[in-house]
Design an enzyme around this catalytic site. Structure first.
Site, short mmCIF file in Angstrom:
data_model
loop_
_atom_site.label_atom_id
_atom_site.label_comp_id
_atom_site.label_asym_id
_atom_site.label_seq_id
_atom_site.Cartn_x
_atom_site.Cartn_y
_atom_site.Cartn_z
N GLY A 7 0.82 -1.20 0.00
CA GLY A 7 0.00 0.00 0.00
C GLY A 7 0.85 1.25 0.00
N GLY A 10 1.16 5.98 4.03
CA GLY A 10 0.01 6.45 4.81
C GLY A 10 -1.24 5.61 4.67
N LYS A 13 -0.35 0.35 6.45
CA LYS A 13 0.36 -0.93 6.40
C LYS A 13 0.91 -1.35 7.75
CE LYS A 13 3.38 0.31 3.42
NZ LYS A 13 2.90 1.71 3.47
N THR A 15 0.06 -0.41 10.76
CA THR A 15 -1.01 -0.72 11.70
C THR A 15 -1.59 -2.10 11.44
OG1 THR A 15 -1.61 1.61 11.95
CG2 THR A 15 -3.29 0.00 12.53
N TYR A 43 15.90 13.41 0.46
CA TYR A 43 14.87 14.44 0.45
C TYR A 43 15.44 15.84 0.22
CZ TYR A 43 11.09 11.25 1.58
OH TYR A 43 10.17 10.25 1.51
N ASP A 78 5.65 -5.68 6.36
CA ASP A 78 5.23 -4.33 5.99
C ASP A 78 6.02 -3.90 4.75
OD1 ASP A 78 4.86 -1.60 5.75
OD2 ASP A 78 5.15 -1.16 7.87
N ARG A 79 5.39 -4.02 3.58
CA ARG A 79 5.92 -3.70 2.24
C ARG A 79 6.92 -4.74 1.76
NH1 ARG A 79 7.13 2.12 1.61
NH2 ARG A 79 4.93 2.25 1.05
N GLU A 145 8.11 13.65 5.72
CA GLU A 145 6.97 13.35 4.85
C GLU A 145 6.05 14.55 4.62
OE1 GLU A 145 6.25 8.58 5.83
OE2 GLU A 145 4.96 10.10 6.75
#
Length: 211
Positions: A7, A10, A13, A15, A43, A78-79, A145
Site C-alpha cells: 500500500g 500512509g 500498512k 497498523t 529528500y 510491511d511492504r 513526509e
C-alpha cells in the site's frame, strides 16, 4: 508462510501488520525506513541520491526475503521487495531522478535476486485515495513526509493499481482503506480476518471488498 502488506505511504500498512501479527501470532517484520542512511540526503537532493537510496532499500528487502524464507514461523511483512521496485523505483525513474543507465543496472540486480526468491503466499493490498493518505501522513507527523507533493502520492497510487492488477503474479487480497477504521472498529477488523482466512484457504485472486 509469508504474508506481505502492500500500500501507498500512509495507507495503514504498519497498523495492519501489527494487528495481524497480534491476532494470528505471526512474526511482524517492518520496513526499516528510519535507519536508511540515505533518506535525509535523498529528500534534500532527490536526483543525486535516488540510486543510492533505491539500492539500499533493495538490499534490505532482499535480505528480509531470505530471512523470511528461512523462518519456520509465519511472517507478516510491511511492504515487499516487489512494490519497492515496480512502484517506487519505477516512479523515480519516470520523474527523471534515475538515469536509464542506473535504472537498467538496478533492474538487472533485482532480476538476479528474484531468480532465487519466492512470491509471498498472500499479498494484502490496502487501497486508499490520496485524501485518505494525506490525512494519515499529517496525523503521524514524520517531518520528512510533510513536504510530499500531492502529485507524487497520486503517481504512486496509479503505479500501485498497475502493479497489483497487471504486473504482480501472486495471490492478492484487496482491502479498501478509505472509511475502514479497522484499528478502532472491531467489526471491520473481523471482516478483514474473515477474508484473510478465506484467501489462505481458497487461493482465488484478487479478493475485493465487494465479494
Amino acid at each position: 508462510m509469508h504474508i506481505a502488506i502492500a500500500g501507498n505511504i500512509g495507507s495503514g500498512k504498519t497498523t495492519l501488520t501489527t494487528m495481524l501479527a497480534k491476532h494470528y501470532g505471526w512474526i511482524p517484520r517492518f520496513e526499516p525506513v528510519d535507519i536508511n542512511p540515505y533518506l535525509e540526503d535523498y529528500y534534500k537532493d532527490i536526483a543525486r541520491w535516488s540510486f543510492c537510496l533505491e539500492v539500499y532499500f533493495l538490499k534490505q528487502r532482499f535480505r528480509d526475503l531470505l530471512e523470511i524464507r528461512k523462518s519456520d514461523r509465519t511472517v507478516v511483512q510491511d511492504r515487499s521487495i516487489y512494490e519497492g521496485v515496480y512502484v517506487f523505483t519505477a516512479n523515480n525513474r519516470d520523474m527523471g531522478n534515475l538515469s536509464d543507465r542506473d535504472y537498467e543496472t538496478y533492474m538487472e540486480l533485482f532480476e538476479i535476486m528474484t531468480d532465487v526468491a519466492q512470491l509471498p503466499d498472500l499479498m494484502i493490498y490496502l487501497r486508499a485515495s490520496v485524501p485518505h493518505l494525506v490525512k494519515n501522513i499529517q496525523k503521524r507527523g514524520r517531518a520528512y513526509e510533510q513536504t510530499m507533493q500531492l502529485e507524487y502520492l497520486k503517481n504512486l497510487n496509479q503505479r500501485y493499481e498497475d502493479f497489483i492488477f497487471n504486473k504482480y503474479k501472486g495471490k492478492v487480497l484487496v482491502v479498501e482503506a478509505d472509511d475502514n477504521d479497522f484499528q478502532h472498529d472491531p467489526d471491520k477488523f473481523a471482516r478483514i480476518i474473515e477474508r484473510v482466512d478465506s484467501a489462505l484457504e481458497l487461493g482465488t485472486l484478487p479478493f475485493t471488498d465487494n465479494e
